[in-house]
Design an enzyme around this catalytic site. Structure first.
Site, PDB file in Angstrom:
ATOM      1  N   HIS A   9       2.376 -11.450  10.542  1.00  0.00           N
ATOM      2  CA  HIS A   9       3.341 -10.386  10.239  1.00  0.00           C
ATOM      3  C   HIS A   9       4.602 -10.516  11.095  1.00  0.00           C
ATOM      4  CE1 HIS A   9       0.049  -8.615   8.063  1.00  0.00           C
ATOM      5  NE2 HIS A   9      -0.658  -8.433   9.173  1.00  0.00           N
TER       6      HIS A   9
ATOM      7  N   HIS B 166      -1.215  -7.592   3.629  1.00  0.00           N
ATOM      8  CA  HIS B 166      -2.104  -8.756   3.577  1.00  0.00           C
ATOM      9  C   HIS B 166      -2.299  -9.179   2.134  1.00  0.00           C
ATOM     10  CE1 HIS B 166      -3.219  -6.143   6.969  1.00  0.00           C
ATOM     11  NE2 HIS B 166      -3.239  -7.267   7.630  1.00  0.00           N
TER      12      HIS B 166
END
Lengths: 330, 330
Positions: free
Chosen positions: B56, B218
């Site tokens: 991320h 995700h």
């Protein structure tokens, strides 16, 4: 097609509207496609103007602000801006101290900035020009005679921009810009092609499991196509090609640049390998910048740019800068 | 497979080595996977610790520095860090004024941060915790009970970090963090799946020409899969979904966040459409941040995060910050 756009025809105008909304600290002329530092012209200060095809963001509009560019002119995607944009930008930022055009070495950009320089001079603006041609991969390419201008553009714009901010006269800002370009070399690798909005798909064919060594920032062919390599192997090739040409005898500035589609996680890992090779070759790294700064839309891949850095260049590199994409010390 | 990596097993360690080389201003413990602000512990100051799965970036390590996080703990890709990392981070940054854990609402992170809090408290560190759960797309998902934590993490870490930097005590830093989370909502869209190094290919199947509305960071399924939409249409849906839930009566902070694989050119264009919708709905935008900050590897797409901003939150948002990914006013 996985593009977040309306229609291809409005991509640049849409982006400029969004840029204007996000950056009230800059003056954005969406209609005429010129981004200008809000406090321009700054009395007595040399102005820096750059520009080029869109699709390489944050280059160049993201580098407009105190300590870097005075104005930027975005063209259509992968297409030079027109002379009118450059003349308009020069007129908006010239304080009487003159304007330096920072031009990446692509045929269209060179011709248009040359024409703009003539037009601006007719209007009484003193113009100097520096050509950025740092890409060691090929000596001529699809879009250029001579080397292509890539990652070193960031070094030239930051360092010459700092000199201008300090009050250096045009001749000196120009000579520093030339010195940075002469001291810089780049080499890029593509792991995928990029897709332009107009085409709606990949601009060249790069089969999965292959990579293009020496690719340009428009996906121009490089030196060689090879089966997929590891980050370590790519760093070995890229750094050695650059060092062979640059032959630094002291510390370097390092840009580990993402092409746009490569995640930051991978880019930092690649940066570790670049540092490893430089260490093995005995080249000290004075400063490192890792990020996607000179991009090719969604192309996966990375480039390495090194600049031989003396004390003056390092001091100017460290000087304060306040732009959308680069910001420190202010 | 278009990844710039060595082998999947070393991706996080390689990235941390590169992060350490690029950021000598931070202390990076590559072996134990903890990134710490160099001057920590800062006497009398509350410390902020966050972390989560890697993939991320720049979240969270890119947010370590004065005015934001004191330390970050990166886990494996899309996998929670372990309690030992968090305890180590807390011990490294606690000045005696206590530590706030900023936890995105994923089951693994919540369990591990809870365990770490107990362990740290056993060692005499006062720990508070804030859960970030801003994603309005789904109330439960593959990885969470309740809402997922996404873009608001940046707002919480920046604003609570500023409060801590000003010397606010733990109870107050915690209450500001909770206030920011309660005032924030996000909604994300994927135009492509992301590819994890371990899998070596897309983590879910999203046919070309389709998009996933309400996707998680995700690649978790969202609300609906639809044929490709324009930037304008996506902005209409995303902003309205967020506004329906948030119901702001005054100005908002806006994050137009890229998922990783979407070029900045497209992201700014999307930002223009987000501003347009907010204008049509009568919601004033106090500050805008556009960029890829809370990413999902190479996933194409974007998310919109809004935070109801009062004067205090805006002042803390504007306060100086000096981290690899966010930097101003210093």
């Amino acid at each position: 097609m996985r593009m977040l756009i309306n229609v291809p025809e409005t991509v640049v105008a849409d982006a400029l509207r969004g840029f204007a909304a996000a950056h009230p600290e800059l003056t954005v002329d969406v209609e005429n496609r010129v981004v200008v530092r809000r406090d321009a012209p700054v009395a007595g200060k040399v102005a820096l103007v750059s520009g080029g095809g869109s699709g390489h963001e944050p280059l160049h509009a993201g580098f407009v602000g105190p300590g870097m560019l005075s104005a930027a002119c975005p063209g259509e995607v992968f297409t030079s801006p027109v002379p009118d944009q450059m003349v308009r930008a020069a007129a908006a930022v010239d304080s009487g101290a003159g304007v330096l055009f920072v031009v990446k070495n692509y045929t269209g950009d060179v011709l248009n900035f040359d024409m703009a320089a003539e037009l601006a001079e007719d209007e009484g603006v003193q113009v100097a020009r520096v050509l950025v041609d740092d890409d060691v991969a090929v000596s001529d390419s699809l879009y250029t005679a001579g080397r292509r201008g890539t990652g070193a553009t960031l070094f030239v714009e930051k360092i010459a921009g700092a000199a201008a901010e300090e009050g250096a006269p045009l001749e000196r800002v120009e000579s520093i810009a030339r010195r940075v370009n002469a001291a810089s070399r780049s080499f890029g690798v593509a792991l995928s092609a990029c897709s332009t909005p107009a085409k709606g798909g990949p601009t060249f064919d790069l089969p999965p499991g292959e990579l293009e060594l020496g690719v340009g920032i428009h996906g121009e062919p490089g030196r060689e196509r090879r089966p997929m390599m590891t980050s370590r192997e790519i760093a070995d090739v890229a750094v050695d090609v650059v060092l062979d040409d640059l032959r630094p005898s002291g510390p370097v500035l390092l840009l580990v640049n993402g092409m746009g589609g490569t995640p930051l996680l991978e880019l930092y890992g690649f940066g570790a390998e670049v540092h490893r090779v430089l260490g093995e070759r005995g080249v000290p790294v004075a400063r490192t910048l890792v990020g996607s700064y000179v991009t090719s839309l969604d192309m996966a891949g990375a480039s390495v740019t090194l600049c031989r850095a003396d004390e003056e260049l390092l001091r100017l590199w460290d000087a304060p800068v306040r732009t959308p994409a680069l910001r420190w010390g202010w």
